[in-house]
Each structure stands twice: as structure tokens, then as C-alpha cells.
Enzyme design. Structure first.
Site, PDB file in Angstrom:
ATOM      1  CG  ASP A  72      -1.820   1.240   1.254  1.00 11.93           C
ATOM      2  OD1 ASP A  72      -2.535   1.445   0.254  1.00 11.93           O
ATOM      3  OD2 ASP A  72      -1.800   2.010   2.227  1.00 11.93           O
ATOM      4  CB  SER A  73       0.170   4.721  -1.025  1.00  8.35           C
ATOM      5  OG  SER A  73      -1.057   4.855  -0.327  1.00  8.35           O
TER       6      SER A  73
ATOM      7  CB  CYS B 186      -2.562   1.252  -2.684  1.00 11.98           C
ATOM      8  SG  CYS B 186      -2.687   2.990  -3.090  1.00 11.98           S
TER       9      CYS B 186
ATOM     10  CD  GLU C 123      -3.490   9.040   6.831  1.00 12.44           C
ATOM     11  OE1 GLU C 123      -2.701   9.896   7.244  1.00 12.44           O
ATOM     12  OE2 GLU C 123      -3.252   8.289   5.867  1.00 12.44           O
TER      13      GLU C 123
ATOM     14  CB  CYS D 139     -10.092   5.254  -0.994  1.00  8.99           C
ATOM     15  SG  CYS D 139      -8.740   5.975  -0.044  1.00  8.99           S
TER      16      CYS D 139
ATOM     17  CG  HIS E 182      -7.283   6.232   4.149  1.00  3.01           C
ATOM     18  ND1 HIS E 182      -6.387   5.572   3.329  1.00  3.01           N
ATOM     19  CD2 HIS E 182      -6.545   6.979   4.997  1.00  3.01           C
ATOM     20  CE1 HIS E 182      -5.163   5.930   3.670  1.00  3.01           C
ATOM     21  NE2 HIS E 182      -5.226   6.778   4.683  1.00  3.01           N
TER      22      HIS E 182
HETATM   23  N1  DGL Z   1      -4.081   3.982  -0.297  1.00  2.00           N
HETATM   24  C1  DGL Z   1      -4.667   5.021  -1.143  1.00  2.00           C
HETATM   25  C2  DGL Z   1      -5.829   4.419  -1.938  1.00  2.00           C
HETATM   26  O1  DGL Z   1      -6.400   3.400  -1.582  1.00  2.00           O
HETATM   27  C3  DGL Z   1      -5.106   6.226  -0.333  1.00  2.00           C
HETATM   28  C4  DGL Z   1      -3.961   7.053   0.220  1.00  2.00           C
HETATM   29  C5  DGL Z   1      -3.090   7.692  -0.853  1.00  2.00           C
HETATM   30  O2  DGL Z   1      -3.521   8.666  -1.510  1.00  2.00           O
HETATM   31  O3  DGL Z   1      -1.971   7.227  -1.042  1.00  2.00           O
HETATM   32  O4  DGL Z   1      -6.196   4.956  -2.953  1.00  2.00           O
END
Ligand code: DGL
Length: 262
Positions: A12-13, A75, A151, A182, A184
Site C-alpha cells: 500500500d502507499s 492501494c 487518518e 480507497c 481509508h
Molecule cells: N491507499 C490510497 C488508496 O487506496 C489512499 C492514500 C493515498 O492517496 O496514497 O487509494
């Protein structure tokens, strides 16, 4: 083929992808998981296609050193921009979160999709949904502020509800099923649900976990030991509030993390 006892690599990012790990560990508790979060370079959702693609391939190379049986790009943004590039160089199968979410969404006549700016602009959800069902009417809306609110832990806050309402008003009332595109957004379900009371939500992490289970059944194999699978977390930066925010996403205490360079 690699041994069924090898770990599943999850990328993930940042730490948002721990929502996908949470779904995986609930459904497949015996599996070993190695998670890599690119916390030094998060967010990806505001970056260009070329950059996201390059970062995704770099992260995949780090996870490959651990010889995983499967890579999961948790991600949505990295799945939208980097999946084909990573698949073309990876010695093991690689799956993203968009295809499982899109497959579930394609069963509907009208659907909504919410995600980061980069995910929505890529059109990846639209293409994947249309591949399954060309007749589905799709309303995709970028919701960039929601990552920060998740977050911050403001899932019950009226401010978050107001922001959700503001974004979702771009979707016509006939949209009754919405993909959480996403990592989050599952944390914001209380606020999202209040902003759109009649909606049904597709959690891309949950449906991805189900797809992983099908892949394991289909030949990759389940870990043979019956104990709870080991779980390692590799990050490119360990900043402030990491454990607090990470534990909220994971749904259990985030114990130790290891630092790596990409
Ligand atoms: N993990 C990213 C997503 O699911 C969200 C956070 C980011 O912008 O890196 O798109």
C-alpha cells in the site's frame, strides 16, 4: 510453483492498506502476511500516473525478495495506475483491489464509486465494471479530503459527515450502491452511512479478501500450519502517530514495524 507456506505480500502507499490486511486476517487467519507501506512517499492519490507506476514497481521488487506466493496491491490508487506494470515483471501472481470491487459493483444497474483523485481520474473502475457489465450506469466521484479525515480518526465527527454529504450530493439519488474505492474509506462508514442513509457500500478490501481465498483454493494453496499466520509490517518511514493510526486501520494493536528503503 512457490510453496503454499510462503507469505502473501500486501503493498500500500501507506498504512491505509491495513484495512485490507484486516479483512484478509479475518477471512484467512492462518496465512502469513508481509505488509509493505510506502509511508515515506504517501499520498499516492495526488500524484501522476508515471510516478505511481514507478513507485508500485519498486515496492513490488522489495516484496519479491521475500518470495511471496501472491502479491496483493491493497492501494486503490496503485492498483489503478501500477498493476499492469507490476504484473509484467512479477514472477508471482499479482492482484489489485479494483477488479474484485468492480466485479461486485457490476451486478447493479446503477453504481457509485468514490476514491482519490488519481483513482477516479484513471477511469480504472469504469473500465473494469464495464468489462463485466457494459450496461451498468456509473457515477464516479473523487473525495480527496476523506483520506485526511480517516487518518485523523474523525469517523463520527459532524464535520466528516458534512464533507461526505457534500461529495455524495454529486451522485444522483438513484445511486443506491457505492464502492469504497480507497483503503481509508471503510473507517468512515459511520459518517458515510449518515450522509447517504439508503446506500449499500461495497468494501473493496472485503471483496478482495474473498478473491484471495478463491485464488488460494484455485491452486496457490493455503498455509499448511494451523497456527495464526505470522504478520510483518515493513514501512519506508515511521513517523508520528503511526501506531495509533495503524492500529485503527488494522483493528488490532500494530506491534512492531521494520524500516526498509525502496
Ligand atoms: N491507499 C490510497 C488508496 O487506496 C489512499 C492514500 C493515498 O492517496 O496514497 O487509494
Amino acid at each position: 510453483m512457490r510453496s503454499a507456506d510462503q507469505p502473501i505480500g500486501v503493498f500500500d502507499s501507506g498504512i491505509g492498506g491495513l484495512t485490507v490486511v484486516r479483512a484478509l486476517r479475518r477471512l484467512l487467519p492462518g496465512e502469513a502476511i508481509v505488509y509493505l507501506g510506502d509511508t515515506a512517499r504517501v499520498p499516492y492519490g495526488t500524484k501522476s500516473h508515471e510516478t505511481i507506476q514507478r513507485y508500485t514497481v519498486q515496492a513490488g521488487a522489495v516484496l519479491q525478495r521475500l518470495n511471496p506466493k501472491l502479491l496483493v496491491v491493497a492501494c486503490n490508487t496503485a492498483s489503478a495506475h501500477g498493476l499492469p506494470a507490476l504484473q509484467s515483471v512479477s514472477p508471482c501472481p499479482v492482484m489489485g483491489v479494483i477488479e474484485p470491487g468492480a466485479e461486485a459493483a457490476s451486478k447493479e444497474r446503477v453504481v457509485g464509486v468514490i476514491g482519490t483523485l488519481a483513482t477516479i481520474r484513471s477511469g480504472a473502475y469504469e473500465s473494469a465494471i464495464r468489462r463485466h457489465n457494459p450496461a451498468t450506469e456509473i457515477h464516479a466521484v473523487p473525495c480527496p479530503l476523506l483520506v485526511s479525515l480517516a487518518e485523523e480518526g474523525w469517523s463520527e465527527d459532524p464535520i466528516t459527515e458534512a464533507v461526505c454529504r457534500r461529495y455524495l450530493q454529486a451522485m444522483p439519488p438513484q445511486v443506491r450502491t457505492i464502492v469504497l474505492g480507497c483503503t481509508h474509506y471503510p473507517l468512515l462508514l459511520p459518517a458515510l452511512g449518515r450522509a447517504r442513509t439508503e446506500a449499500r457500500w461495497i468494501d473493496s478490501g472485503e471483496v478482495t479478501a474473498q478473491s484471495v481465498e478463491r485464488l488460494l483454493k484455485g491452486g496457490l494453496g493455503f498455509r499448511t500450519e494451523s497456527s495464526r499466520g505470522p504478520f510483518r509490517v515493513l514501512l519506508t518511514d515511521a513517523g508520528t502517530r503511526l501506531k495509533e493510526v495503524g492500529s485503527a486501520f488494522l483493528g488490532e494493536a500494530l506491534e512492531s514495524v521494520e524500516l526498509v528503503e525502496l
